[in-house]
Every structure is written in structure tokens, then in C-alpha cells.
Design a protein around this motif. Structure first.
Motif, PDB file in Angstrom:
ATOM      1  N   GLN A   1      -8.228 -15.292  14.666  1.00 60.42           N
ATOM      2  CA  GLN A   1      -8.635 -16.600  15.170  1.00 60.42           C
ATOM      3  C   GLN A   1      -8.590 -16.642  16.696  1.00 60.42           C
ATOM      4  O   GLN A   1      -9.519 -17.130  17.353  1.00 60.42           O
TER       5      GLN A   1
ATOM      6  N   LEU B   1     -11.301  -9.890   8.992  1.00 55.07           N
ATOM      7  CA  LEU B   1     -11.262 -11.355   8.998  1.00 55.07           C
ATOM      8  C   LEU B   1     -12.200 -11.929  10.062  1.00 55.07           C
ATOM      9  O   LEU B   1     -12.776 -13.007   9.880  1.00 55.07           O
TER      10      LEU B   1
ATOM     11  N   LEU C   1      -0.825 -10.530   6.535  1.00 53.52           N
ATOM     12  CA  LEU C   1      -2.136 -11.176   6.625  1.00 53.52           C
ATOM     13  C   LEU C   1      -2.087 -12.456   7.448  1.00 53.52           C
ATOM     14  O   LEU C   1      -3.055 -12.797   8.130  1.00 53.52           O
ATOM     15  N   SER C   2      -0.968 -13.165   7.385  1.00 58.47           N
ATOM     16  CA  SER C   2      -0.820 -14.381   8.188  1.00 58.47           C
ATOM     17  C   SER C   2      -0.923 -14.052   9.677  1.00 58.47           C
ATOM     18  O   SER C   2      -1.650 -14.723  10.427  1.00 58.47           O
TER      19      SER C   2
ATOM     20  N   TYR D   1      -4.520 -12.991  10.454  1.00 56.53           N
ATOM     21  CA  TYR D   1      -5.437 -14.131  10.478  1.00 56.53           C
ATOM     22  C   TYR D   1      -5.319 -14.899  11.795  1.00 56.53           C
ATOM     23  O   TYR D   1      -6.334 -15.263  12.410  1.00 56.53           O
TER      24      TYR D   1
ATOM     25  N   SER E   1      -3.509 -21.179   8.513  1.00 56.35           N
ATOM     26  CA  SER E   1      -3.054 -19.811   8.294  1.00 56.35           C
ATOM     27  C   SER E   1      -3.125 -19.513   6.807  1.00 56.35           C
ATOM     28  O   SER E   1      -3.446 -20.381   5.997  1.00 56.35           O
ATOM     29  N   VAL E   2      -2.844 -18.267   6.441  1.00 49.03           N
ATOM     30  CA  VAL E   2      -2.756 -17.890   5.038  1.00 49.03           C
ATOM     31  C   VAL E   2      -1.283 -17.651   4.713  1.00 49.03           C
ATOM     32  O   VAL E   2      -0.588 -16.949   5.442  1.00 49.03           O
TER      33      VAL E   2
ATOM     34  N   PRO F   1      -9.408 -14.885   3.759  1.00 51.51           N
ATOM     35  CA  PRO F   1      -8.148 -14.127   3.815  1.00 51.51           C
ATOM     36  C   PRO F   1      -7.458 -13.987   2.463  1.00 51.51           C
ATOM     37  O   PRO F   1      -6.821 -12.966   2.193  1.00 51.51           O
TER      38      PRO F   1
END
Length: 442
Positions: free
Chosen positions: A164, A360, A156-157, A160, A174-175, A366
Motif C-alpha cells: 500500500q 499484492l 501478509l499483513s 500488504y 490490513s489483512v 490478500p
């Protein structure tokens, strides 16, 4: 994959074959394959993924140290006087094991060997007993520190950051895996409460499935419970406390957990040549499996993008009636259905990198998306015919318990998990409230 060929080699091999065919016919952009070396090197040096072998090591050491056995004996002894006392003990011990080991197979097998014969002997119906054990084992998927959340957080990072960039936003935000850990705490506890409420409801409305009365035990004393509970509880506090207070990253906390598990094993005098060899082999085997699947999935995603698959999906989701709601609903249904035939690792590495950036970009949180996917993936361990928790329990269950009874037993728990998904969709604060309190996140 359906005929039994290894998942990692299937993902990489099939993708490269199709890439070759695409290059031959001029319909594939071969430049995407040039990114393969840097992608693979990035996987190997990824700091977040170092937590995987450390958490696996911690879980295997605790499994070998018989921590679960001591906990279950002490807890069932204290609660055995109640009708569903043993079932409640299984759920509570499973929750503690999830927060300390995070390995589904180890929890299901341990509970199956220790508690299933006793539950059947005391009068629990086979379906209720096996369903409770299987569902409890899957708590390791959602209650941190969870290996599934570590893998999902890394994916997921990247998703994300890609979303972006695609939107023209250049932000360092970030996540992280720690964000997912915090977001999963409340849903995890709610799930445990739902399991306990289900056991209570069964005893109330279907008393034939539970013992007529509880049973006293010679182990029913608070001192034995505290002695069994204190070591794993201190380890949980050390690992999660370091992450939640920001004193350590998940990877550093995993190292703390690994060292702590060895210390507990030493206290219980379980460190010897045989156990050390078992721990090292299991850790190496599980870690190698995870990384090999990740490498195969990375090649798959590169080829998928080379064929223009991402653009097709973006256009498809953009044209869906109902906007974000329909897109999320469709993705959740697809992930749930894939859980019938695929493991959570394959879904995490193959499906999530493709659909997460698109969702996203639609403005979803997120952390919320990550926990929704994690709970959905948790059901993949319970859904027949390929639910891994079902396989684990079947392997340690006597022939007197039929496979159909195991399948029947997990259905109510699958429904409970789907109900939790619906609740989190209606009230996202279930997930986002705790991260916002601790970190001031939106």
C-alpha cells in the motif's frame, strides 16, 4: 541447510557474511542493517505472534490428554462396519484434531500409533494406509486455528501494508489472521471431502487395497462417540466462534483455547507432574524454534533488500509475459518446489515477505493469496524426500512398511491438493465468499 546446519543460524549468519563482503566491495547499502534492532524488537512485542505459543500449548495439552485416542476408537467403532470405515474415521478424526490442535507432528504420530497397525491388520494396503494418515495429519496446516495461518497472516499483513505504501496509498486497512482463518474454512472442508471421495474411489475401482468387508466393534455405539466428540467440539466452537463472531482476536481466542484444553485435561484426570513438564518443554521448544527462524529470516530479508533484490524481482515480474497469471503461476511453482527441501516456516518467513508485496501491488486479494500459499505450503509436509509428515510416520512405523510405500501412498493426496489449488485459482470465491458474507469484504 542441506548439510544439516540450523536453519535460523544459516539464514542470519550467511546474510551477515554476504553483507560484510558487500560493504567491503561497496555494493551493499549498510544502512539497511541499522533497522535490525527495531525489527527484532518488533518481532518480540508482536501481539499477533503471541497466539503461536498459546495454540502450541493447547495442541500439546490435547495430545497428552489422549483426546485423539478416544475419538478414533469411538469413530472407528461406529463406522467399522463399512469397507473403508476405518479410513474414513482417520480422516474425520484428523479434521477434528486439526481444528483443535493444529500440530501436524502430533496428529501423524498419534494416528500412526493408533490406527496404522489396525488398518494393516484389517487388509488396507500399506501405501493407502500410510498415505491417508500422512495427508490427514497435514490438515492442521489449513483448517483453523492453524499455526501456519497465524504466521502467514502476520507476514501478509506486513506485506500488504508495504504494498500500500509503495503504491502511495495510506490506508488503515490490513489483512488479519482472523481473515485467513475465515478464508480457509471452505477450502479445508473441500479438502476433507476430496480425501473421502478418494477413499471411496479406491474401494470402488481398486478393491484389493481395502478390506473385503467391514468389521463390527464392541465400541459401535452413539453414546461413546458423543462422549468422545463433545469435549473437543466445544473447544473448537469456543475458539473459532470467538474469532468468527468478532468477540475476540485470534490471540485472545488462543488464550481461551489454552485454558479450555487445561480444563479438558483436568476432566480426563491427565494433569500431573510428568505431563505438565512435557507440555511446558514442548511448547517452549516449538515456540523458540519459530521465533529464532523468524529472527534469522528478518536479517536475511534486510540484507536481500540492501543488495537491491526487491527491485530486481519487481522488474522481473513486471517484464513477465502474461502479467499477473504468469507471476502467480511462477511463484506457486517455486513454493511447491521449495517444499521438497524446506519447512513451511522457512518458506513463510523467507520467501513470502519478498514476493507477497510484489504480487499484492498487482491487485491480488490478500486473503486469496494467503490461502493459496497456505495450501501450497501444506504439500511441503507430504513431498519427499524431506516431507515432515513422512518423517513423523516413518519414526513410528514398523520395518514391515517400506519407505517407498509411504512415498507412493502420499502421491495421490499431493495431486488432490494441487487440484484444490487449481480450483481456487479458477474460482477465487471458494476462498473469498465466506469472508465477504461475514465481514462484507470484497
Amino acid at each position: 541447510m542441506l548439510i544439516g546446519y540450523p536453519v535460523a543460524l544459516t539464514l542470519a549468519g550467511t546474510s551477515l557474511v554476504f553483507a560484510g563482503i558487500g560493504i567491503f566491495f561497496g555494493v551493499f547499502d549498510g544502512s539497511y542493517l541499522l533497522a535490525t534492532p527495531s525489527r527484532l524488537f518488533g518481532i518480540v512485542k508482536n501481539q499477533t505472534l503471541i497466539a503461536v505459543p498459546l495454540f502450541v500449548f493447547m495442541g500439546v495439552v490435547l495430545e497428552r490428554s489422549k483426546i485423539a485416542e478416544d475419538l478414533l476408537v469411538a469413530m472407528s467403532g461406529l463406522l467399522g462396519r463399512f469397507k473403508t470405515g476405518l479410513g474414513v474415521s482417520v480422516v474425520l478424526v484428523g479434521m477434528l484434531l486439526a481444528a483443535s490442535t493444529g500440530i501436524v507432528g502430533a496428529t501423524v504420530v498419534t494416528m500412526g500409533l493408533l490406527s496404522l497397525p489396525t488398518m494393516l491388520k484389517r487388509g488396507y494396503s500399506p501405501s493407502l494406509a500410510t498415505g491417508t494418515i500422512c495427508a490427514t495429519g497435514t490438515l492442521g496446516q489449513i483448517i483453523p486455528p492453524s499455526i501456519a495461518l497465524v504466521l502467514l497472516g502476520d507476514v501478509l499483513s506486513s506485506a500488504y501494508q508495504k504494498a500500500q505504501l509503495d503504491m502511495g496509498i495510506f490506508s488503515p486497512d490490513s489483512v488479519s489472521v482472523g481473515d485467513l482463518f475465515v478464508g480457509a474454512i471452505v477450502p479445508g472442508f473441500i479438502l476433507v471431502i476430496f480425501y473421502l471421495l478418494y477413499l471411496w474411489a479406491v474401494s470402488k475401482f481398486s478393491p484389493s487395497q481395502v478390506p473385503a468387508h467391514g468389521q463390527e466393534s464392541e465400541h459401535a455405539n452413539l453414546k461413546s462417540l458423543l462422549l468422545a466428540l463433545l469435549p473437543p467440539l466445544l473447544l473448537i466452537i469456543a475458539v473459532l466462534g470467538a474469532i468468527l463472531t468478532g468477540k475476540a482476536t485470534p490471540t485472545e481466542a488462543a488464550a481461551v483455547g489454552a485454558i479450555g484444553s487445561v480444563f479438558l485435561a483436568l476432566l480426563k484426570k491427565k494433569i500431573n507432574g510428568e505431563n505438565t513438564k512435557y507440555v511446558v518443554r514442548e511448547t517452549t521448544k516449538i515456540t523458540s524454534m519459530v521465533f529464532l527462524i523468524l529472527i534469522g529470516a528478518s536479517i536475511f530479508s534486510l540484507v536481500f533488500r540492501g543488495f537491491g533484490g526487491e527491485e530486481l524481482l519487481q522488474a522481473f515480474f513486471a517484464d513477465l509475459p502474461g502479467g499477473v497469471f504468469t507471476a502467480v503461476l511462477l511463484v506457486m511453482v517455486v513454493i511447491f518446489l521449495l517444499g521438497f527441501i524446506l519447512d513451511f516456516i522457512e518458506i513463510t518467513f523467507v520467501v513470502v515477505p519478498i514476493i507477497a508485496p510484489i504480487l499484492l501491488m498487482m491487485g491480488l486479494d490478500p486473503i486469496w493469496l494467503g490461502i493459496m500459499i497456505a495450501v501450497n505450503l501444506q504439500t511441503s509436509f507430504l513431498t519427499p524426500p524431506f516431507g515432515f509428515a513422512l518423517f513423523y510416520l516413518r519414526g513410528v512405523t514398523s520395518d514391515t512398511v517400506k519407505t517407498e510405500q509411504i512415498y507412493k501412498g502420499v502421491i495421490p493426496f499431493i495431486i488432490i491438493q494441487l487440484c484444490l489449488l487449481i480450483l481456487m485459482a479458477i474460482w477465487p470465491g471458494i476462498i473469498t465468499w465466506l469472508p465477504s458474507v461475514l465481514y462484507g469484504a470484497n
